[in-house]
Enzyme design. Sequence first.
Site, PDB file in Angstrom:
ATOM      1  N   GLU A  85     -75.193 -62.296 -11.836  1.00 56.48           N
ATOM      2  CA  GLU A  85     -76.046 -63.179 -11.036  1.00 56.48           C
ATOM      3  C   GLU A  85     -77.133 -62.401 -10.294  1.00 56.48           C
ATOM      4  O   GLU A  85     -76.824 -61.396  -9.653  1.00 56.48           O
ATOM      5  CB  GLU A  85     -75.187 -63.964 -10.042  1.00 56.48           C
ATOM      6  CG  GLU A  85     -75.917 -65.119  -9.399  1.00 56.48           C
ATOM      7  CD  GLU A  85     -74.995 -65.976  -8.536  1.00 56.48           C
ATOM      8  OE1 GLU A  85     -75.100 -67.199  -8.599  1.00 56.48           O
ATOM      9  OE2 GLU A  85     -74.166 -65.407  -7.807  1.00 56.48           O
ATOM     10  N   HIS A  91     -66.506 -73.299  -6.868  1.00 60.44           N
ATOM     11  CA  HIS A  91     -67.605 -73.125  -7.819  1.00 60.44           C
ATOM     12  C   HIS A  91     -67.241 -73.602  -9.222  1.00 60.44           C
ATOM     13  O   HIS A  91     -68.141 -73.888 -10.021  1.00 60.44           O
ATOM     14  CB  HIS A  91     -67.981 -71.655  -7.916  1.00 60.44           C
ATOM     15  CG  HIS A  91     -68.982 -71.207  -6.904  1.00 60.44           C
ATOM     16  ND1 HIS A  91     -70.148 -71.888  -6.654  1.00 60.44           N
ATOM     17  CD2 HIS A  91     -69.003 -70.108  -6.098  1.00 60.44           C
ATOM     18  CE1 HIS A  91     -70.836 -71.231  -5.724  1.00 60.44           C
ATOM     19  NE2 HIS A  91     -70.166 -70.159  -5.372  1.00 60.44           N
ATOM     20  N   HIS A 145     -63.597 -70.379  -2.062  1.00 61.53           N
ATOM     21  CA  HIS A 145     -65.038 -70.510  -2.297  1.00 61.53           C
ATOM     22  C   HIS A 145     -65.333 -70.401  -3.799  1.00 61.53           C
ATOM     23  O   HIS A 145     -66.034 -71.250  -4.375  1.00 61.53           O
ATOM     24  CB  HIS A 145     -65.752 -69.412  -1.513  1.00 61.53           C
ATOM     25  CG  HIS A 145     -67.220 -69.288  -1.748  1.00 61.53           C
ATOM     26  ND1 HIS A 145     -68.161 -69.478  -0.763  1.00 61.53           N
ATOM     27  CD2 HIS A 145     -67.937 -68.955  -2.857  1.00 61.53           C
ATOM     28  CE1 HIS A 145     -69.371 -69.292  -1.252  1.00 61.53           C
ATOM     29  NE2 HIS A 145     -69.261 -68.961  -2.532  1.00 61.53           N
ATOM     30  N   GLU A 146     -64.803 -69.356  -4.427  1.00 60.97           N
ATOM     31  CA  GLU A 146     -65.055 -69.165  -5.856  1.00 60.97           C
ATOM     32  C   GLU A 146     -64.417 -70.273  -6.678  1.00 60.97           C
ATOM     33  O   GLU A 146     -64.968 -70.705  -7.701  1.00 60.97           O
ATOM     34  CB  GLU A 146     -64.547 -67.794  -6.312  1.00 60.97           C
ATOM     35  CG  GLU A 146     -65.124 -66.616  -5.549  1.00 60.97           C
ATOM     36  CD  GLU A 146     -66.637 -66.627  -5.470  1.00 60.97           C
ATOM     37  OE1 GLU A 146     -67.300 -67.030  -6.458  1.00 60.97           O
ATOM     38  OE2 GLU A 146     -67.179 -66.239  -4.422  1.00 60.97           O
ATOM     39  N   GLY A 159     -69.229 -60.145  -2.606  1.00 57.52           N
ATOM     40  CA  GLY A 159     -67.864 -60.467  -2.221  1.00 57.52           C
ATOM     41  C   GLY A 159     -67.058 -60.882  -3.435  1.00 57.52           C
ATOM     42  O   GLY A 159     -65.941 -60.420  -3.647  1.00 57.52           O
ATOM     43  N   ALA A 160     -67.657 -61.745  -4.259  1.00 54.87           N
ATOM     44  CA  ALA A 160     -66.974 -62.229  -5.465  1.00 54.87           C
ATOM     45  C   ALA A 160     -67.980 -62.990  -6.312  1.00 54.87           C
ATOM     46  O   ALA A 160     -69.099 -63.252  -5.897  1.00 54.87           O
ATOM     47  CB  ALA A 160     -65.795 -63.133  -5.095  1.00 54.87           C
ATOM     48  N   MET A 161     -67.550 -63.349  -7.535  1.00 54.71           N
ATOM     49  CA  MET A 161     -68.419 -64.079  -8.466  1.00 54.71           C
ATOM     50  C   MET A 161     -67.594 -65.072  -9.256  1.00 54.71           C
ATOM     51  O   MET A 161     -66.525 -64.743  -9.778  1.00 54.71           O
ATOM     52  CB  MET A 161     -69.120 -63.102  -9.408  1.00 54.71           C
ATOM     53  CG  MET A 161     -70.116 -63.757 -10.348  1.00 54.71           C
ATOM     54  SD  MET A 161     -71.479 -64.494  -9.424  1.00 54.71           S
ATOM     55  CE  MET A 161     -71.961 -65.769 -10.591  1.00 54.71           C
ATOM     56  N   GLU A 162     -68.139 -66.294  -9.393  1.00 52.16           N
ATOM     57  CA  GLU A 162     -67.386 -67.439  -9.882  1.00 52.16           C
ATOM     58  C   GLU A 162     -67.357 -67.579 -11.391  1.00 52.16           C
ATOM     59  O   GLU A 162     -67.355 -68.708 -11.911  1.00 52.16           O
ATOM     60  CB  GLU A 162     -67.976 -68.718  -9.279  1.00 52.16           C
ATOM     61  CG  GLU A 162     -69.382 -69.093  -9.748  1.00 52.16           C
ATOM     62  CD  GLU A 162     -70.516 -68.573  -8.894  1.00 52.16           C
ATOM     63  OE1 GLU A 162     -71.642 -69.102  -8.987  1.00 52.16           O
ATOM     64  OE2 GLU A 162     -70.282 -67.603  -8.133  1.00 52.16           O
ATOM     65  N   ASN A 163     -67.301 -66.522 -12.145  1.00 55.01           N
ATOM     66  CA  ASN A 163     -67.240 -66.639 -13.603  1.00 55.01           C
ATOM     67  C   ASN A 163     -66.072 -67.552 -13.995  1.00 55.01           C
ATOM     68  O   ASN A 163     -64.927 -67.283 -13.629  1.00 55.01           O
ATOM     69  CB  ASN A 163     -67.017 -65.260 -14.231  1.00 55.01           C
ATOM     70  CG  ASN A 163     -67.890 -64.205 -13.599  1.00 55.01           C
ATOM     71  OD1 ASN A 163     -69.107 -64.299 -13.592  1.00 55.01           O
ATOM     72  ND2 ASN A 163     -67.253 -63.177 -13.046  1.00 55.01           N
TER      73      ASN A 163
END
Length: 868
Positions: A135, A311, A307-308, A273-277
């Site tokens: 992203e 998503h 949060h993720e 922090g993180a990623m919503e793959n």
Amino acid sequence: MPGENLSRDEARERAALLSVDGYEVSLDVRSALGGAEGEGPRTFRSVTTIRFRCGEPGASSFADLIAPSVTAVSLNGRDLDPGEVFDGSRIALEDLAAENELVVDAQCAYSRTGEGLHRFVDPEDGEVYLYTQYEPADSRRVFANFEQPDLKAPFRFEVRAPEEWRVWSNGAGEYADGVWRFAETRPISTYITCVVAGPYHYVTDSYERVLPDGTRLEIPLGAMCRKGLAPHFDADDVFLITKQGLDFFHEHFDYPYPFGKYDQAFVPEYNLGAMENPGLVTFREEFIFRGKVTRASYEARANVILHEMAHMWFGDLVTMEWWDDLWLKESFADFMGTYASVGATRFEDAWITFANRRKAWAYRADQLASTHPITADIRDLQDAKLNFDGITYAKGASVLKQLVAYVGEDAFLEGARRYFKRHAYGNTRLGDLLSVLAETSGRDMAGWARSWLQTAGVNSLTPQVLLDAEGRIDELAVVQEAAESHPELRPHRVRVGLYRRDQGGALERYAAEELDVAGPRTVAGKLAGAEAPDLVLVNDDDLTYCKTRFDETSLATLRAALGDLTDPLARALCWSALWNLTRDALLPAREFIGLVLRFAGRESDIGVLQMLHAWADSALTHYVAADWRETGGRLLAEGALRELRAAAPGSEHQLAWARFLASVAAGEAELALLRGLLDGTEQVEGLTVDQELRWAFLAPLTAHGRAGEGDLAAELARDDTASGKRHQVRCLAARPSAAVKAQAWAQVVESDALSNALAEATIAGFAQPAQRELIAPYAEKYFAAIERVWAERSIQIGMDVVRGLFPALADSEETLAAADAWLTAHEDAAPALRRLVLEARDDLARALRGQARDAAAAEWPGGPISGR
């Protein structure tokens, strides 16, 4: 590269022309192992087949790819000359047919900046780990594609990797004949595809649920981390939060989780922090705690997990067309992370953290010159990269909380359910969401959106209290104000709370009214006749997004009795309001520090306490007058030591005060105690000095010249891990030596040899508040270097350098003038670069205003506050 910064207009033109039927991506990452690094980047083979349609046969377009070299390109069976069609970031596609097949065989580069396919070598055991992070637009560093969110397609990945490795992707994987092959995904955007590969420690579980139609939903769960972190990995708690979240979202969204399995990878040197793959969420591995942490750290991790997960619906199932509507996923996920924490997990007080910590991020961002509406004007990918900010996340989430108050919780959730079903696997704009909310609520969403989503800036709400002859409220009004630069007055749904002391001295709410504030002045009619309050809180329960102000009576009450306020959310809101007053140069910074010294020791919420520590540290570093800085530091250090010794042995409050002491220690007594705690010659009952706390104590000792390179080498030998290396690098750069600063500057600014994580650690160590004179010469060097750095380095490293090395500690009018001069002389510089400098310049100007206000304070504490 001329085409690397894709514009919105180009993306719209391409989306109008093309539609994508599917991708097949084959990666060979066996080159990740073995061999010394060569002169050029280490590469891997990437072969991509894209099947797509063109609405205007004969037209031209382009595919995206950032790679050192391309071996072959074939379009509809015709071999194209890579040297002619590939310019380093784009592949030109001429004379397209109605139906097309593009095959690209490329050598792509492993990343050391956290962008694309990142390669990490664990210093502890030499193992190599890979993961992707894309992203907003870095999947083109791994495979050829159409890199924009509205050209969704199914993806099928296959990966050749070292035999001893395991590989994961978005879909379920199978290993056969030396190849990992993954199930085809549902239609998703390029930026949420993902590959993780290496000798990860992997734990499994499962989630089951019976859906309303009787169908049994089974979701395989997995969680992974580096082998070196496995002893610290509390996967059971990760799975607990995951299952609670899946239950919550299934109950509220009425749309089954759509992506099969649910893996969560905690990976090294992660920028975010993180990623919503979908099916394979990636997190920074710092969420695996190597030492004792407070409840606030577990709450933060739970919030990010949720949060993720949100998503998967907001962002993955339904995706914005372009980055203008980034808020359609990030604001919702930020709101839902807290909403689900409160509704589904043990963190029932998460709205307190949201009010105190997340909204502070939003308030800062919304008062910068670069502030923007929640629905932003995103011209290109560089704009998009910078808009992952406090407005898109925290202000957007705050506004959604206001929206829930405005339309009602049931209407909000029903709107979300219709939104998912109506736009599943598609792309949306603002109007698509507003239409369903208008349907479910019957409210005027267009007017609400104009005020809240399409304008910038934060309003302030101040109570006006008029008493009658008997000491009762004759009239209570809420006055709304806006900054001159952003004069919009908004509709606010608020709860005005009245508080007074009871016979035992506690400060408690005795009356409240919920009302709609509109325009410059709104009367709270139902509160007329109530007994006179000691405190009026105009945004009680934190329903809206605003800066809360106080009348003089309320402010006097807080000065005398803030610690007596029994409701933890109300207390957090008052602390947040006082911090905003400090940042706005309406409250002397030394008075804020005085309030922290008087009342923080009584704070029950550990997250609020840790936020107060951070704010007090910031007040000391940036907002107090220079001639009071030493006194303020001594008072904070003495207060931290006093509270450390008073805290319950072994408690999380004790740990928080120990860490705060380390952050402010400068005097002989505090530094000697930290050294003694490290050496074992001193003890604080109940305080376990684990490895992470050892590094926290070494940091001030190093910065003040009480520990040197030998001490750090010995500590690294004790903790010879990736985490230990980052700590050591940060401490090395913090040593009070001109030669050390010159070396650190050269490592970050003049070289790209450091990975993203080690560059970040070096930057963090470089600028120490106690070393203002030592780093003063670098202000001029900064402005001479940043345009070159921006041009030569990746955008992530460029952002880290420009933000992290801005001479904020050279806090003088001369530095402010130098920033202004650079901005004037570089009007044609990259807009994203100018925005970063402008933001840092604004922070510096605010600090100077705060210092001037603090210097003018008539007395401490309790001096008068002038101004609105």
